[in-house]
Design a protein around this motif. Structure first.
Motif, PDB file in Angstrom:
ATOM      1  N   HIS A 163       4.359  95.972  23.954  1.00 47.16           N
ATOM      2  CA  HIS A 163       4.381  94.549  25.227  1.00 47.16           C
ATOM      3  C   HIS A 163       4.881  93.613  24.055  1.00 47.16           C
ATOM      4  O   HIS A 163       5.542  92.153  24.817  1.00 47.16           O
ATOM      5  CB  HIS A 163       3.331  94.590  25.602  1.00 47.16           C
ATOM      6  N   PHE A 164       3.442  93.034  23.279  1.00 48.25           N
ATOM      7  CA  PHE A 164       3.684  91.849  22.919  1.00 48.25           C
ATOM      8  C   PHE A 164       4.686  91.509  21.801  1.00 48.25           C
ATOM      9  O   PHE A 164       5.369  89.812  21.700  1.00 48.25           O
ATOM     10  CB  PHE A 164       2.343  91.056  22.355  1.00 48.25           C
ATOM     11  N   LEU A 165       5.403  92.853  20.917  1.00 50.18           N
ATOM     12  CA  LEU A 165       6.135  92.817  19.974  1.00 50.18           C
ATOM     13  C   LEU A 165       7.574  93.791  20.577  1.00 50.18           C
ATOM     14  O   LEU A 165       8.333  93.226  19.891  1.00 50.18           O
ATOM     15  CB  LEU A 165       5.641  92.971  18.667  1.00 50.18           C
ATOM     16  N   ALA A 225       9.112  94.108  22.614  1.00 48.39           N
ATOM     17  CA  ALA A 225       9.927  93.661  24.298  1.00 48.39           C
ATOM     18  C   ALA A 225      10.476  92.770  24.298  1.00 48.39           C
ATOM     19  O   ALA A 225       9.536  91.989  24.248  1.00 48.39           O
ATOM     20  CB  ALA A 225       9.951  94.446  25.232  1.00 48.39           C
ATOM     21  N   GLY A 226      11.641  92.386  24.221  1.00 45.64           N
ATOM     22  CA  GLY A 226      12.307  90.745  24.689  1.00 45.64           C
ATOM     23  C   GLY A 226      11.421  89.682  23.445  1.00 45.64           C
ATOM     24  O   GLY A 226      11.750  90.261  22.639  1.00 45.64           O
ATOM     25  N   ILE A 227      11.187  88.359  24.487  1.00 48.11           N
ATOM     26  CA  ILE A 227      10.993  88.262  22.757  1.00 48.11           C
ATOM     27  C   ILE A 227       9.857  88.259  22.219  1.00 48.11           C
ATOM     28  O   ILE A 227       8.644  89.280  22.541  1.00 48.11           O
ATOM     29  CB  ILE A 227      10.738  86.412  23.266  1.00 48.11           C
ATOM     30  N   ILE A 228       9.431  87.915  20.638  1.00 47.09           N
ATOM     31  CA  ILE A 228       8.376  88.231  19.852  1.00 47.09           C
ATOM     32  C   ILE A 228       6.690  87.077  19.825  1.00 47.09           C
ATOM     33  O   ILE A 228       7.890  85.621  20.237  1.00 47.09           O
ATOM     34  CB  ILE A 228       8.579  88.504  18.595  1.00 47.09           C
ATOM     35  N   ASP A 229       6.291  87.799  20.911  1.00 40.03           N
ATOM     36  CA  ASP A 229       4.528  86.628  21.194  1.00 40.03           C
ATOM     37  C   ASP A 229       4.346  85.859  19.774  1.00 40.03           C
ATOM     38  O   ASP A 229       3.793  86.590  18.670  1.00 40.03           O
ATOM     39  CB  ASP A 229       3.639  87.319  21.832  1.00 40.03           C
ATOM     40  N   TYR A 252      -3.416  92.391  29.125  1.00 37.19           N
ATOM     41  CA  TYR A 252      -2.978  91.483  28.901  1.00 37.19           C
ATOM     42  C   TYR A 252      -2.468  90.427  29.471  1.00 37.19           C
ATOM     43  O   TYR A 252      -2.189  89.449  29.383  1.00 37.19           O
ATOM     44  CB  TYR A 252      -1.804  91.833  27.915  1.00 37.19           C
ATOM     45  N   CYS A 253      -3.392  90.225  31.245  1.00 37.59           N
ATOM     46  CA  CYS A 253      -2.466  89.257  31.740  1.00 37.59           C
ATOM     47  C   CYS A 253      -3.114  87.703  31.311  1.00 37.59           C
ATOM     48  O   CYS A 253      -3.744  87.796  31.229  1.00 37.59           O
ATOM     49  CB  CYS A 253      -2.635  89.298  33.481  1.00 37.59           C
ATOM     50  N   LYS A 303       8.489 101.172  31.260  1.00 33.08           N
ATOM     51  CA  LYS A 303       8.923  99.598  30.674  1.00 33.08           C
ATOM     52  C   LYS A 303       8.927  99.700  30.007  1.00 33.08           C
ATOM     53  O   LYS A 303       9.668  99.524  28.786  1.00 33.08           O
ATOM     54  CB  LYS A 303       8.399  98.538  31.846  1.00 33.08           C
ATOM     55  N   TYR A 304       7.857 100.334  29.031  1.00 33.62           N
ATOM     56  CA  TYR A 304       7.631 100.443  27.274  1.00 33.62           C
ATOM     57  C   TYR A 304       7.348 102.337  27.358  1.00 33.62           C
ATOM     58  O   TYR A 304       7.346 102.571  26.263  1.00 33.62           O
ATOM     59  CB  TYR A 304       6.186 100.150  27.096  1.00 33.62           C
TER      60      TYR A 304
END
Ligand SMILES: Cc1cc2nc3c(=O)[nH]c(=O)nc-3n(C[C@H](O)[C@H](O)[C@H](O)COP(=O)(O)OP(=O)(O)OC[C@H]3O[C@@H](n4cnc5c(N)ncnc54)[C@H](O)[C@@H]3O)c2cc1C
Ligand code: SF4
Ligand code: SF4
Ligand code: FES
Lengths: 284, 345
Positions: B107-109, B111-115, B255-256, B313-314
């Motif tokens: 989730h954090f790394l 997909a999409g932006i890297i947190d 993770y919300c 999603k993942y």
């Protein structure tokens, strides 16, 4: 890499009060740093987080079009029925010259490539017209206009005083390459235009579903009554698009707040077709 | 690479790790055992079942400053908090929790932006996993076997630790782990016999049984979509829930977060902190509209997120069966039983 949680500084350079109730204003923002302006590449339908330190952030649709370089615009309603909205109230209290922050552009956009070569029926109600205004400006730009078929617009508000972007509406009325149907629920002494609810006007206008797409934004009640009109006209669900609203925070698909099923509205949306929405759980 | 140290020398190892940077390890608190940053080597304990809170805080603290600022009359001076995590170590992570990091990475790394905040700390942290003791029965709330995890699973750990009667054995799992093992001169090299012991013990871990049901990610994801509109089922399953959110705060895979501004006189911070889909106002919009005003809708969101949306999603379920939600729930709501009964509908 730019930290996606840190806003870019912008300056308020113009404020227009759109409606007679004074609770909707359009803010023109200019980037303080040239490179931020260059990096802010967007398409109609996208949104951004407007940030006021000490108050917070709010996701707001981009009301200007990328064909209007040099600035970005946002039309903001002062939110809150029971309690006043913190960020939107703070925005409304700003004067020209104030500095705030912007994070974005965020989300997907109106699917420009999908719209190309098709007739586009734009349907808007109230101040939810913002990203539709962006789309109209975009399509009408002389470099883009040939890429689209007929463009027609049904735009309604409760009263004439509640219509946004009045000068632009008047200018579009005069053009031959866009068909405007502006309507109000109830006119006043000076109103010479159409009266009637948006769904009714859509029915009267009766656009052909042939090679056409409709993009609809407005209050939930308007959408609820407008949809059946388009189904009846023969529009397939794939060709009816809308922009969803969910409470948001991060705007970049991380904070977990805005999901509908496995989609994050901030990242996979806000623009969805009704065919896509049909596949998601009814949780919005 | 296999290394070892005598049990009574644990303090030396802890001191050596503390020299390298912040060390997080299990400490006995007033009510429960939890990970804490170690200041006194003697505080570290290895006799515990699992910590009350999950170790996710090491990469995703309960509260984290993003921007600090001074509110002025006209302008606002602000400074983005820089990302400068120190290289650190977490010692004693149970296999289910180690696995949770990989799920959170997606989730954090992935997909999409890297947190950037998760990434900074994650990159610089070495995880020393710790096998559950095979001679102790699994806690009745646990069901990590259901998620394909064994009591001595090394997945997600950089180094894996197994305790024998007299020693702690350490096996390097990743390059990062091998590097740290090499640097720790307090450790002795493991012999062939030690390697055999490690393997035997690891195998024994496979025999520890938690609650188990046969589940297949895609099938359960699809099943929940079907069950989504079964209001009676969700209302009945969650009738006792008081929407306190405890189950999400203790969970290693929730993770919300919320982002909010806090000001005191002229000093302000924008921070992010844990939030939970179980709270009433999580989805409350400024207009007053709330898509999930009822408890059953929020609990349904939680379960469907973990076992359905996350799969879509993942590509995996976002639950590791650590049992914390069940243990911490004041009204004994048990996600395992809910999945089990949903599967039978
Ligand atoms: C994609 C998108 C586009 C939008 N475009 C516009 C627009 O063009 N013009 C406009 O006036 N409004 C728009 N909104 C709604 C606007 O974001 C909310 O009215 C606003 O966030 C309320 O903030 P507040 O601080 O004044 O209210 P408060 O009630 O004090 O809200 C606190 C915080 O909650 C969040 N929040 C509350 N309501 C909403 C909501 N409906 N949607 C998302 N986040 C919310 C925000 O982070 C907000 O700062 C849009 C919302 C979304 C999701
Ligand atoms: S801990 Fe129990 S009561 Fe609290 S929100 Fe979770 S399921 Fe509901
Ligand atoms: S949902 Fe419960 S069992 Fe699953 S990882 Fe979270 S706390 Fe552990
Ligand atoms: S607003 Fe954070 S995930 Fe969409």
């Amino acid at each position: 890499m730019q930290n996606p949680y840190i806003p870019m500084p912008v300056e308020v350079t113009k404020i227009v009060t759109e409606v007679e109730t004074n609770d909707i204003k359009t803010f023109r923002l200019n980037f303080v740093n040239k490179e931020d302006e260059e990096n802010f590449k967007y398409l109609p339908g996208q949104f951004a987080e407007l940030s006021i330190l000490g108050k917070g952030e709010s996701p707001i649709g981009i009301a200007s079009s990328p064909t209007q370089p040099g600035y970005i615009e946002f039309t903001v309603q002062r939110a809150g029925t029971l309690v006043t909205g913190i960020v939107t109230t703070a925005l409304h209290d700003l004067d020209v010259g104030a500095r705030i922050g912007v994070r974005g552009p965020l989300g997907n956009s109106w699917p420009i490539e999908f719209l190309e070569g098709k007739n586009v029926v734009v349907v808007g109600g109230g101040f939810a017209f913002t990203t539709l205004r962006s789309l109209i400006h975009y399509m009408l730009h002389k470099d883009n206009r040939p890429r689209f078929g007929d463009i027609s617009v049904v735009y309604g508000a409760r009263t004439p005083g509640l219509l946004c972007y009045k000068e632009e509406l008047a200018a579009w009325e005069k053009r031959k390459d866009i068909k405007m149907h502006v309507t109000v629920d109830k006119g006043d002494a000076n109103w010479k235009g159409r009266e009637g609810f948006v769904p009714t006007v859509c029915k009267e206008v009766g656009p052909s579903p042939e090679n056409a797409v409709t993009v609809i934004c407005g209050p939930p009640i308007m959408i609820r009554f407008t949809l059946p009109v388009f189904f009846e006209l023969g529009f397939a669900k794939e060709n009816i698009l809308t922009s969803l609203e969910m409470r948001m925070k991060c705007g970049v698909g991380k904070c977990g707040r805005c999901n509908v099923g496995h989609k994050y509205v901030c990242k996979d949306g806000p623009v969805f077709s009704f065919a896509e929405l049909d596949k998601l759980p009814r949780d919005f | 690479m296999l290394k070892k140290i005598a049990l009574e020398k644990l303090g030396d190892l802890v001191s050596a790790l503390m020299e390298k940077g912040p060390l997080y390890a299990p400490v006995k608190g007033e009510k429960a055992v939890d990970f804490q940053e170690i200041t006194n080597p003697a505080d570290v304990i290895l006799d515990f079942y699992n910590t009350a809170m999950s170790p996710k805080f090491a990469f995703f603290p309960q509260s984290e400053d993003l921007i600090r600022y001074r509110l002025g009359k006209e302008a606002t001076e602000s400074e983005a908090v820089s990302l400068d995590a120190k290289p650190s170590v977490i010692l004693g992570v149970r296999p289910c929790d180690a696995k949770s990091f990989e799920i959170m990475d997606r989730h954090f790394l992935g997909a999409g932006i890297i947190d950037p905040y998760w990434n900074d700390k994650r990159e610089k942290t070495t995880i020393i996993g710790y096998a559950f003791d095979p001679s102790t029965a699994a806690d009745p709330a646990d069901f990590y076997n259901t998620l394909g995890i064994s009591a001595s699973d090394t997945a997600g750990s950089d180094i894996f630790m197994i305790r024998t009667d007299k020693h702690l054995l350490f096996k390097g799992i990743t390059e990062k782990g091998d590097r740290l093992l090499k640097e720790l001169s307090v450790l002795e090299a493991g012999s062939k016999t030690d390697e055999k012991t490690f393997e035997d013990k690891a195998k024994k871990g496979g025999e520890v049984k938690t609650r188990f049901m046969e589940i297949q990610d895609k099938a359960v994801a699809g099943k929940l979509v079907q069950v989504f509109n079964n209001k009676e089922f969700w209302e009945k399953a969650t009738a006792a829930c008081i929407s306190c959110g405890a189950c999400t705060f203790v969970c290693p895979t929730c993770y919300c977060f919320d982002i909010s501004d806090e000001t005191l006189f002229r000093d302000g911070v924008r921070k992010r902190f844990w939030d939970a889909c179980m709270f009433t106002d999580f989805t409350l919009e400024a207009s007053g509209h709330n898509p999930r005003p009822r408890i059953f809708q929020r609990y349904r969101q939680k379960v469907c997120h973990k076992y359905s949306y996350h799969v879509d999603k993942y590509g995996c379920i976002s639950c590791v069966g650590c049992g914390r939600c069940t243990r911490s729930c004041p009204v004994n709501i048990d996600i395992y039983s809910i999945i089990e009964s949903a599967s039978k509908l």
